[in-house]
Enzyme design. Structure first.
Site, short mmCIF file in Angstrom:
data_model
loop_
_atom_site.label_atom_id
_atom_site.label_comp_id
_atom_site.label_asym_id
_atom_site.label_seq_id
_atom_site.Cartn_x
_atom_site.Cartn_y
_atom_site.Cartn_z
CD GLU A 1 0.05 7.82 2.59
OE1 GLU A 1 0.35 6.73 2.84
OE2 GLU A 1 -0.18 8.25 3.78
CE LYS A 2 -0.94 16.55 -4.18
NZ LYS A 2 0.14 16.37 -3.56
CG ASN B 1 1.27 3.26 10.83
OD1 ASN B 1 0.22 2.72 10.95
ND2 ASN B 1 1.66 3.38 9.49
CD GLU B 2 2.35 0.78 6.83
OE1 GLU B 2 1.45 0.13 6.14
OE2 GLU B 2 3.04 1.70 6.74
CD GLU C 1 -2.29 1.33 6.67
OE1 GLU C 1 -1.93 1.35 5.56
OE2 GLU C 1 -1.89 2.24 7.84
CD1 TRP D 1 1.58 3.67 -1.55
CD2 TRP D 1 3.01 2.05 -2.36
NE1 TRP D 1 0.98 2.40 -1.18
CE2 TRP D 1 1.94 1.23 -1.58
CE3 TRP D 1 3.79 1.08 -2.92
CZ2 TRP D 1 1.87 0.03 -1.64
CZ3 TRP D 1 3.69 -0.18 -3.10
CH2 TRP D 1 2.48 -0.89 -2.10
NE ARG E 1 4.75 6.35 6.08
CZ ARG E 1 3.99 6.09 5.90
NH1 ARG E 1 2.76 6.27 6.35
NH2 ARG E 1 3.95 4.59 5.35
CG HIS F 1 -3.36 5.85 -0.56
ND1 HIS F 1 -4.42 4.93 -0.28
CD2 HIS F 1 -2.38 4.78 -0.55
CE1 HIS F 1 -4.28 3.74 0.35
NE2 HIS F 1 -2.91 3.67 0.28
#
Length: 691
Positions: free
Chosen positions: A380-381, A173-174, A332, A340, A135, A383
Site C-alpha cells: 500500500e505504499k 479489520n474489514e 476509512e 488497488w 493479509r 495508497h
C-alpha cells in the site's frame, strides 16, 4: 408457503438486541466531529513517531485507529510480547489529547503462526490454499486460529483496558474483505452445523434445496460439502445457504473477540469496520449491525465512476440505516488515490473535503482516513495518506489541515440525526440470490438499481433510508422496492401494509419471484407482490445487450421487459410500443386502501426513472429538504434538540444557489434567503428558526 425462521439476526434492522446495554454507543471521550486516520507507528523509527504526534495536533486529529496489523510486532515469537513501542505510542497520544480506537491486531497472522499451523490457511472453491504473504490468510472457522486470536485479544485488553487514551476497540479489520467464503474442511464442518441448526432434519434440507433435481438428494448432513468447484452450475439454494453461513461465521468470529473484550473491559465500546460501498456485499451487515456498539464503515470511490458522490450517498444512507439512525463512524476513506484499482485517480483537496463532508451530511459523526503517514514500503505504499511521501509542503497535507479546521467549525452537529420519509428496500441475501448463475439475465444488478432510484430521490431533495424489507415501514410515505428478487411472506406483507396505511410503493421487475429458499412462487410473477400490484406476468422477456424497448411516451427501457397483464382496477400508466409486447402494460398503478402500488416492468432510462420518481413523490406529498434544486446540488438536513443544519454539496463545475437562511458555519457568514455555493464547494448552515 411455509417458511422457517432465520438462525441469526440476519436481515433485521438495527436494534439493541446484540448490544450491551451498559456500554457507551460512541468512542469514549470523543467530542465534536471526530477526525483522524489509521496510524501505523510500527513502520517508522521513533523520531518519526515523535514528529507524528506534533503533526497530528497541527492537523486537528482527535482519533486514530492503532495496531491494526501489528500482531508480528506485538508478538514476534509465540508467547513473547514486545509492548514498549505501543506503550510509548499510547502514552504520547494520551498526552496530546488524541483518542485511540485500539485494534486487536488479529487481521494478519504472523509468519510463526501460519508456519506452525498451516491448517489455519483458507481455501478457495477449487481447493487452492491462500498462502501467507498478503493479509487475512486465516480461516475464521478454524478452532486453532480462534484460540490464538482470543489469547492475543485478552493480552491486549488486559494491558490497555484502563489506558487513558483508549476510546474504543477495533475488532480485527474489514472482516471477510479478502476471504468472504472459505471452502476448507473446517468450513465444511461449520456449514453442516449451521445447516442442522437451520433445517433440523435432512428431509427439510432436501425439500428446501430441491434436491430431487439432478439426483442431489442427501441421506445425512455428513454428506453435505461447501459448494466447491463442480462440473456445472451448483445447486442455487446450496450456494445461497453457504453465503448465509459464511456471513454468520464471520460475525461469530467478531462475537468471540468481542466477548473477551466485554469480559475484560465492559465499559469500552467495540466496533469493526464494515465495507458498504460499490463492489462489496458478501456480508449481511444488517444482521451484523445490532452487535456493534458503534457502527463503522470504510468507503472508497471507484476511479472510473463519473459520479462517485452517488455511491457515497447511497452507501452512507445504508450505514446510517444499519445504525438505526444513530451517529456512525467513517473509519476509512482516502485523501487522494488508492493503490488497488487498475487505474488509480488522484483527487483534489476540494474533492476530498466534499467527499468527507458528504458522509457527515448523511449522519457520520467522525471522518477517518487510511492512513496517517504514507507507507514507504509494502503493497500500500502508493495508497494516499494524510501525510504523503512528499511531506508537509503539499496540497494533500494542506488539505488535511484545512479539513480538520472545517470539521471543528461544524462540530456542533455531533449527535444530530438525519430524518427520512422515503425508503429504498435492500437486503443482502436477496442480492446474493439475484446475482447467481442460471437466471434470465446476467445484467440484473439490485445494488445498481437501488442506487439509481436512491439518486432519483436525492436529486429532488428527498432523503431516503436504505433498509431491509423487515424494517418498520410505518414512518415512510415513499417505499421503493428495486429488484427484491427473494422475499419472505412476512416481508411482502410488510410492504403491502405500508401501501394500505397510505404510502406510495413502487416495485420494479424481478421482485417477489422466489421465497427465502430460492424456490419460485408459482402462479405467475411477481409472485409475492402480485396481489398488491394487481398484475400478473406470464413470461419474462429479457433483453439482449444493446437492445431497447420503447414505451408509449417515447421513453426507453433496457435489460428487461415482461408479458404483463393488469387486473381490473390497475391502470397501465405506460405501455410497450412496438415489438412482440406491443400494447402491453409496462408501468402500472393501483390504488390500495389509503395508498398506491406502482409496478415497473422494464429498466427505464435515468431520465425516465427521474420522471417516475417525480410522479410518486408528488403523489406521496413528501416535501424536499430544499426546494427547486439545481442539477448537481445535494442537500441533507441534520436535526437535534432545538436546532437543524442544512448540508449543501455542489458537485457541479459552476456555482449554484440554494434557498436557505441562517449561519453558514464554515465561513461564519449569515445567510438571508439564498446561498451561493461555489463549484465543488460545501456549505453547512445552522438554520434560522421559523418566526
Amino acid at each position: 408457503m411455509s417458511e422457517r425462521a432465520e438462525p441469526t439476526t440476519a436481515s433485521r434492522p438495527r436494534s439493541t438486541d446484540g448490544r450491551r446495554a451498559d456500554v457507551a454507543s460512541w468512542p469514549l471521550g470523543l467530542t465534536g466531529v471526530g477526525y483522524g486516520a489509521d496510524y501505523n507507528p510500527e513502520q517508522w523509527a521513533d523520531e518519526v513517531r515523535v514528529a507524528d504526534i506534533q503533526l497530528m495536533v497541527e492537523a486537528g486529529v482527535s482519533i486514530v485507529s492503532l495496531a491494526v496489523f501489528a500482531w508480528a510486532r506485538i508478538e514476534p515469537r509465540e508467547g513473547e510480547y514486545d509492548w514498549t513501542w505501543l506503550d510509548d505510542t499510547m502514552d504520547r497520544l494520551a498526552a496530546a489529547g488524541i483518542r485511540v480506537t485500539l485494534a486487536t491486531a488479529t487481521a494478519s497472522p504472523p509468519p510463526w503462526l501460519s508456519t506452525k499451523h498451516p491448517e489455519i490457511l483458507p481455501e478457495l472453491a477449487d481447493g487452492t490454499v491462500l498462502w501467507p504473504g498478503g493479509r487475512q490468510h486465516y480461516r475464521v472457522s478454524s478452532p486453532v486460529y480462534r484460540d490464538y486470536v482470543v489469547r492475543l485479544t485478552r493480552a491486549i485488553a488486559r494491558r490497555y483496558g484502563t489506558h487513558p487514551a483508549l476510546a474504543m476497540w477495533h475488532v480485527d479489520n474489514e472482516i471477510g474483505c479478502h476471504v468472504p467464503h472459505d471452502y476448507s474442511d473446517d468450513a465444511a464442518r461449520g456449514f453442516r452445523r449451521w445447516l442442522e441448526n437451520r433445517y433440523g432434519t435432512i428431509e427439510a434440507l432436501n425439500h428446501a434445496w430441491g434436491t430431487a433435481f439432478w439426483s442431489q438428494q442427501y441421506s445425512d448432513f455428513a454428506e453435505v460439502l461447501p459448494p466447491r468447484t463442480a462440473p456445472t452450475f451448483p445447486n442455487p439454494t446450496h450456494q445461497l445457504d453457504f453465503r448465509r453461513y459464511s456471513s454468520d461465521e464471520l460475525l461469530s468470529y467478531y462475537q468471540d473477540i468481542r466477548a473477551v473484550l466485554a469480559e475484560e473491559t465492559p465499559h469500552v465500546p467495540c466496533t469493526t469496520n464494515f465495507m458498504v460501498m460499490a463492489g462489496s456485499g458478501p456480508m449481511d451487515y444488517y444482521g451484523w449491525a445490532p452487535h456493534m456498539d458503534v457502527v463503522s464503515n470504510d468507503h472508497y470511490v471507484q476511479s472510473a465512476d463519473p459520479h462517485p458522490e452517488r455511491d457515497i450517498a447511497f452507501s452512507a444512507d445504508s450505514v446510517r440505516s444499519m445504525a438505526g439512525g444513530a451517529p456512525w463512524l467513517l473509519m476509512e476513506h482516502s485523501t487522494s488515490a488508492v493503490n488497488w484499482q487498475g487505474h488509480n485517480r488522484s483527487r483534489t483537496a476540494a474533492e476530498s473535503h466534499r467527499h468527507s463532508l458528504a458522509h457527515v451530511a448523511h449522519g457520520a459523526d467522525g471522518v477517518m482516513f487510511f492512513q496517517w503517514r504514507q507507507s514507504q514500503a509494502g503493497a500500500e505504499k502508493y495508497h494516499s495518506a494524510m501525510l504523503p511521501h512528499a511531506g508537509t509542503d503539499t496540497d494533500v497535507w494542506r488539505g488535511a489541515v484545512r479539513l480538520g479546521e472545517i470539521l471543528r467549525a461544524i462540530g456542533e452537529v455531533q449527535g444530530s440525526r438525519v430524518q427520512a420519509r422515503a425508503a429504498v428496500l435492500y437486503e443482502y441475501p436477496s442480492v446474493w440470490a439475484a446475482r447467481m448463475d442460471s437466471h434470465p439475465s446476467d445484467a440484473i444488478d439490485p445494488r445498481a438499481e437501488a442506487a439509481r432510484y436512491h439518486h432519483a430521490l436525492a436529486r429532488r431533495g428527498i432523503t431516503a433510508d436504505v433498509v431491509p424489507p423487515s424494517s418498520d415501514l410505518s414512518g415512510y410515505d415513499v417505499v421503493v422496492v428495486p429488484e427484491l428478487y427473494l422475499v419472505s411472506d412476512a416481508d411482502a406483507a410488510n410492504v403491502a401494509a405500508a401501501a394500505r396505511r397510505g404510502a406510495t410503493v413502487l416495485v420494479t421487475y424481478f421482485s417477489g419471484i422466489v421465497d427465502p429458499d430460492d424456490r419460485v412462487r408459482l402462479g405467475g410473477y411477481p409472485g409475492a407482490f402480485r396481489e398488491l400490484l394487481g398484475v400478473r406476468t406470464e413470461e419474462f422477456w429479457a433483453l439482449q445487450p444493446g437492445e431497447e424497448v420503447t414505451l408509449d411516451d417515447g421513453s426507453t427501457g433496457t435489460v428487461w421487459s415482461e408479458r404483463l397483464h393488469a387486473a381490473d382496477g390497475t391502470d397501465a400508466v405506460r405501455r410497450f410500443a412496438g415489438g412482440p409486447l406491443d400494447g402491453g402494460p409496462a408501468v402500472t398503478r393501483r390504488p390500495v386502501d389509503a395508498g398506491t402500488a406502482w409496478y415497473v416492468a422494464t429498466r427505464p432510462s435515468d431520465e425516465a426513472v427521474w420522471d417516475l420518481v417525480d410522479a410518486i413523490v408528488r403523489e406521496s406529498g413528501v416535501e424536499p429538504v430544499a426546494p427547486d434544486l439545481a442539477d448537481g446540488l445535494e442537500v441533507t438536513r441534520r436535526t437535534g434538540p432545538g436546532a437543524s443544519w442544512l448540508f449543501v454539496l455542489n458537485h457541479a463545475d459552476t456555482a449554484l444557489d440554494v434557498r436557505c437562511a441562517g449561519l453558514e458555519l464554515i465561513s461564519g457568514v449569515e445567510v438571508a434567503g439564498a446561498l451561493t455555493v461555489p463549484a465543488g464547494g460545501v456549505a453547512v448552515v445552522r438554520e434560522r428558526a421559523a418566526g
